[in-house]
Motif scaffolding. Structure first.
Motif, short mmCIF file in Angstrom:
data_model
loop_
_atom_site.label_atom_id
_atom_site.label_comp_id
_atom_site.label_asym_id
_atom_site.label_seq_id
_atom_site.Cartn_x
_atom_site.Cartn_y
_atom_site.Cartn_z
N MET A 8 0.66 -0.79 -0.07
CA MET A 8 -0.33 0.04 -0.60
C MET A 8 0.59 1.05 0.10
O MET A 8 1.69 1.32 1.01
CB MET A 8 -0.46 -0.19 0.86
CG MET A 8 -1.78 0.50 1.24
SD MET A 8 -3.45 0.34 0.30
CE MET A 8 -4.77 1.82 0.88
N ILE A 9 0.54 2.05 -0.81
CA ILE A 9 1.52 3.59 -0.72
C ILE A 9 1.01 4.41 -0.12
O ILE A 9 -0.04 4.53 0.44
CB ILE A 9 0.97 4.14 -2.45
CG1 ILE A 9 1.54 2.89 -3.18
CG2 ILE A 9 1.98 5.41 -2.77
CD1 ILE A 9 1.56 3.72 -4.70
N PRO A 10 2.02 4.87 0.55
CA PRO A 10 1.41 5.88 1.84
C PRO A 10 0.90 7.16 1.33
O PRO A 10 1.61 8.79 2.47
CB PRO A 10 2.62 5.95 2.72
CG PRO A 10 3.61 5.76 1.72
CD PRO A 10 3.12 4.45 0.62
N ILE A 11 -0.01 7.37 0.44
CA ILE A 11 -0.17 9.04 -0.21
C ILE A 11 -1.74 9.34 0.98
O ILE A 11 -1.68 11.30 1.25
CB ILE A 11 -0.34 8.90 -1.39
CG1 ILE A 11 -1.21 8.07 -2.08
CG2 ILE A 11 0.69 8.76 -1.84
CD1 ILE A 11 -1.95 8.61 -3.41
N ALA A 12 -2.78 8.71 1.41
CA ALA A 12 -3.51 8.87 2.22
C ALA A 12 -3.67 10.20 3.20
O ALA A 12 -4.53 11.48 3.67
CB ALA A 12 -4.10 7.64 2.87
N PRO A 13 -2.49 9.64 3.81
CA PRO A 13 -1.74 11.19 5.11
C PRO A 13 -1.32 12.01 4.60
O PRO A 13 -2.25 13.29 5.14
CB PRO A 13 -0.87 10.44 5.81
CG PRO A 13 -0.61 9.14 5.58
CD PRO A 13 -1.11 8.72 3.86
N ILE A 14 -1.08 12.45 3.27
CA ILE A 14 -0.91 13.33 2.69
C ILE A 14 -1.46 14.04 2.31
O ILE A 14 -1.98 15.94 1.65
CB ILE A 14 0.13 13.04 1.27
CG1 ILE A 14 1.69 12.57 2.10
CG2 ILE A 14 0.11 14.46 0.62
CD1 ILE A 14 3.06 12.23 0.80
N PHE A 15 -2.89 13.59 1.78
CA PHE A 15 -3.99 13.75 1.41
C PHE A 15 -4.81 14.53 2.48
O PHE A 15 -5.35 16.19 2.11
CB PHE A 15 -4.82 13.22 0.31
CG PHE A 15 -3.97 12.71 -1.04
CD1 PHE A 15 -4.61 14.26 -1.54
CD2 PHE A 15 -3.30 11.94 -1.01
CE1 PHE A 15 -4.45 14.11 -3.55
CE2 PHE A 15 -3.46 11.76 -2.99
CZ PHE A 15 -3.36 13.07 -4.01
N VAL A 16 -4.74 13.54 3.60
CA VAL A 16 -5.45 14.49 4.21
C VAL A 16 -5.12 15.71 5.14
O VAL A 16 -5.07 16.92 5.82
CB VAL A 16 -5.17 13.01 5.85
CG1 VAL A 16 -6.07 13.85 7.41
CG2 VAL A 16 -5.90 11.87 5.11
#
Length: 159
Positions: free
Chosen positions: A1-9
């Motif tokens: 899984m690529i950890p980009i969700a926290p960046i968008f949050v």
């Protein structure tokens, strides 16, 4: 899984803060509160700097996972890749849509504030010219073809 969700949050949080600051800025313009305007500008700049850092981090992650081209990473390539993913990436899609909507809202508010500022600057320039005894009707051409006001002998500053 690529950890980009926290960046968008975090991007969403920053965009919401910027939107609120733009509302406050508009209010400060209406009150002609220069101290508040300067403070809000500094706060906006800090948030925008953090947004830029987040975007760089996001692009670096996308490059690291070979999602976008290393030499020329584009938003379209990321969006295309995201559209091909299964439902496990729905939260990222939703966050991205929310960020895009907030960004459009911020751009609209910023453009409105820019028009207000432009109007205030024109008004202040006109008032300053009146105080100096200049009139927009009394202008002459310079050697370079631009115009400059003719000073009046009866200025408010001399009264």
């Amino acid at each position: 899984m690529i950890p980009i969700a926290p960046i968008f949050v975090r991007s969403k949080e920053l965009l919401e803060k910027i939107s609120l600051l733009l509302d406050e800025e508009r209010l400060a313009y209406s009150k002609i509160d220069s101290d508040a305007i300067i403070s809000l500008s500094e706060q906006k700049q800090e948030l925008l700097n953090e947004m830029n850092q987040l975007n760089e981090k996001r692009v670096n992650i996308l490059i690291k996972f070979d999602i976008v081209d290393r030499k020329k990473p584009t938003e379209e390539a990321f969006k295309h890749w995201l559209s091909l993913q299964d439902s496990s990436m729905d939260n990222v899609r939703l966050l991205m849509q929310e960020c895009e909507a907030l960004l459009r809202q911020c751009k609209t508010k910023n453009n409105t504030n820019a028009r207000i500022l432009n109007t205030l600057q024109k008004r202040n320039k006109h008032l300053f010219e009146l105080l100096q005894g200049h009139s927009s009707k009394n202008k002459v051409y310079t050697a370079r073809g631009s115009t400059r006001p003719i000073s009046s002998k009866h200025t408010l500053g001399r009264a």
